[in-house]
Design a protein around this motif. Structure first.
Motif, PDB file in Angstrom:
ATOM      1  N   SER A 184     -39.647  32.578 -37.199  1.00 19.14           N
ATOM      2  CA  SER A 184     -38.305  33.036 -36.846  1.00 19.14           C
ATOM      3  C   SER A 184     -37.817  34.126 -37.801  1.00 19.14           C
ATOM      4  O   SER A 184     -36.940  34.921 -37.456  1.00 19.14           O
TER       5      SER A 184
ATOM      6  N   SER B 281     -41.311  30.956 -30.767  1.00 17.28           N
ATOM      7  CA  SER B 281     -40.359  30.970 -31.882  1.00 17.28           C
ATOM      8  C   SER B 281     -38.970  31.395 -31.411  1.00 17.28           C
ATOM      9  O   SER B 281     -37.958  30.790 -31.787  1.00 17.28           O
ATOM     10  N   GLN B 282     -38.940  32.442 -30.579  1.00 14.26           N
ATOM     11  CA  GLN B 282     -37.647  32.918 -30.072  1.00 14.26           C
ATOM     12  C   GLN B 282     -36.978  31.866 -29.194  1.00 14.26           C
ATOM     13  O   GLN B 282     -35.777  31.649 -29.270  1.00 14.26           O
TER      14      GLN B 282
ATOM     15  N   LEU C 273     -44.705  34.213 -30.889  1.00 15.58           N
ATOM     16  CA  LEU C 273     -43.397  34.845 -31.051  1.00 15.58           C
ATOM     17  C   LEU C 273     -42.434  34.399 -29.954  1.00 15.58           C
ATOM     18  O   LEU C 273     -41.245  34.132 -30.220  1.00 15.58           O
ATOM     19  N   SER C 274     -42.937  34.307 -28.727  1.00 20.52           N
ATOM     20  CA  SER C 274     -42.091  33.849 -27.620  1.00 20.52           C
ATOM     21  C   SER C 274     -41.620  32.420 -27.862  1.00 20.52           C
ATOM     22  O   SER C 274     -40.454  32.079 -27.628  1.00 20.52           O
TER      23      SER C 274
ATOM     24  N   SER D 195     -39.308  37.010 -35.851  1.00 18.30           N
ATOM     25  CA  SER D 195     -39.126  37.078 -34.395  1.00 18.30           C
ATOM     26  C   SER D 195     -37.674  37.226 -33.973  1.00 18.30           C
ATOM     27  O   SER D 195     -37.393  37.663 -32.853  1.00 18.30           O
TER      28      SER D 195
END
Length: 482
Positions: free
Chosen positions: A152, A185-186, A182-183, A155
């Protein structure tokens, strides 16, 4: 006499030991014992003596694994020198090919220190023969860099990033893995109780956009029967990317039916992403192309990014991916270096997000040069340890299994991808890679079956692209690149 030595060793390989050895260890032993038609192997005048010494302090199974490591290292060196002589390169000044492999140094080493068998076996040219010696393992130690505690940290400001695979090979698979991380984490920042198992992958199937970068000529084996150095061709693509209304050469939108010569993995993660594009790097081949078909990497990236952005409702940020750490070698002639230079040259308007242009190195240490840690440190790089997060490990291993990049499909493979999985599972030290038979039983660019795996290979190095380019540029000026 030399052949008899290897025969005597092979005769000690009983049925019980065969049943315990992995497929590729057996392939290496069989390749030395009974080479396939058209394949030349080196000879070992003292190999039975070496075996006898090993079994005085190793069990029979371990002894054969060590011998297979020696055979594999010597075979790769033998093929390299043979190819050099055929092309009449400077290597032609010796008769190393066809002569014996001198293992005196190996024998001396185990007489002095039996633990030395964990060291790397290096085979090099020495006058009219090949010389095998022990070389200490030098840990990559990327985990000594300052740590990122959570994805995070990088990201949160990325928006929906475009992830660029920069080094060919299986980097497109690594790009997909990072995009999913990353997706995830977001999404977890929006819904902290979000599941991170395979169900989470299903729930967020389309994880952004990917761009793959490959050379115009193939540099390694692809599917069985493919050749090195052949022109890469793309069939049934979804068309070219455009810039200022004009199509840009050697840019291709990948469709499920797209076919690409060489080791093409671009269609593998396609169903998991909004789009996948392929760029063929023309460097070194521009003069063979008509003027209207010539372009450069920076223009190609601009075109693909602009094409993606035109269909996207958000301003994406740009992340490039390397697997293994080749990108930390400051060679101005390498594809990895060219990609970093091209991305660093993108106009700032192409990346309007608040985050900097980033380079992420998945599984660092697999292919890193000796000074890689120093280079990364000079560029203010950070390290994120994936092996400490069980849910992220599960997500990555599930994806790699789904992509059949786990050794189960002989048409889908990558050394760094296999090493990464070993590290994620905690399988450390000398490991046997589940490579397909056609890249092991070949005389043209055979792949190494054994790799040394460290815990830090289950991690990611994060560095600002322009800072990395600056550091490597200074190294090249100082004569450290090659």
């Amino acid at each position: 006499m030399q052949t008899l030595e290897s025969e005597k060793v092979y005769d000690c390989l009983d049925k019980e030991i065969r049943g315990k050895l992995s497929r590729n260890v057996l392939l290496v032993l069989q390749r030395q014992h009974r080479p396939p038609v058209g394949i030349s192997v080196p000879v070992f005048p003292r190999i039975f003596e070496f075996y006898q010494e090993l079994v005085t302090f190793q069990d029979n199974l371990s002894a054969f694994v060590i011998i297979a490591r020696l055979y594999d290292a010597a075979y790769i060196a033998h093929c390299r020198y043979r190819k050099g002589r055929e092309k009449e390169t400077p290597l032609n000044h010796t008769a190393a090919v066809g002569q014996g492999v001198d293992i005196t140094s190996l024998l001396q080493g185990i007489h002095t220190d039996q633990d030395i068998v964990s060291a790397r076996i290096v085979v090099s040219e020495d006058g009219d023969k090949l010389l095998a010696k022990w070389e200490p393992i030098r840990p990559a130690e990327f985990s000594s860099l300052p740590h990122i505690q959570s994805l995070s940290e990088i990201s949160k400001d990325l928006g929906q990033p475009i992830v660029i695979a920069g080094g060919g090979g299986s980097d497109i698979i690594s790009a997909s893995l990072v995009q999913h991380l990353l997706s995830r984490s977001q999404e977890s920042q929006r819904t902290p109780d979000q599941s991170t198992s395979t169900e989470a992958i299903e729930a967020h199937q389309k994880a952004g956009h990917l761009i793959s970068t490959r050379t115009r000529l193939t540099g390694s084996q692809g599917k069985p029967g493919s050749k090195i150095g052949e022109e890469r061709k793309v069939f049934s693509s979804g068309g070219q990317a455009t810039l200022h209304g004009h199509p840009v050469p050697d840019t291709y939108k990948i469709l499920p039916e797209t076919e690409i010569s060489g080791r093409a993995l671009e269609t593998v993660p396609l169903s998991r992403h909004n789009s996948v594009y392929l760029i063929l790097d023309q460097t070194g081949h521009e003069n063979s192309l008509p003027p209207e078909q010539r372009t450069d990497l920076t223009t190609q990236y601009q075109a693909v990014i602009s094409t993606i952005t035109d269909t996207s409702s958000t301003n994406p940020s740009i992340i490039s991916i390397d697997t293994g750490g080749d990108v930390l070698h400051p060679s101005p002639t390498s594809q990895d270096h060219r990609v970093q230079l091209a991305l660093a040259s993108l106009p700032t308007s192409i990346d309007p997000s608040s985050s900097p242009l980033l380079t992420l190195i998945l599984s660092p240490g697999v292919d890193s040069p000796p000074n890689a840690l120093s280079t990364a440190s000079s560029a203010n790089a950070h390290f994120y340890p994936l092996h400490t997060n069980p849910s992220e490990k599960t997500l990555l291993l599930d994806l790699l299994k789904e992509y059949r990049m786990d050794g189960s499909d002989p048409t889908r493979f990558g050394k760094t991808s296999l090493c990464f999985q070993k590290a994620l599972r905690g399988e450390l030290g000398w490991q046997v890679l589940e490579l397909p038979e056609h890249v092991v039983m070949t005389g043209e660019n055979p792949w190494a079956v054994f790799e040394w795996i460290e815990e830090g290979m289950a991690g990611v190095v994060v560095v600002e692209t322009r800072k990395l380019v600056e550091v490597m540029g200074n190294m090249v000026k100082g004569g450290e690149g090659g």
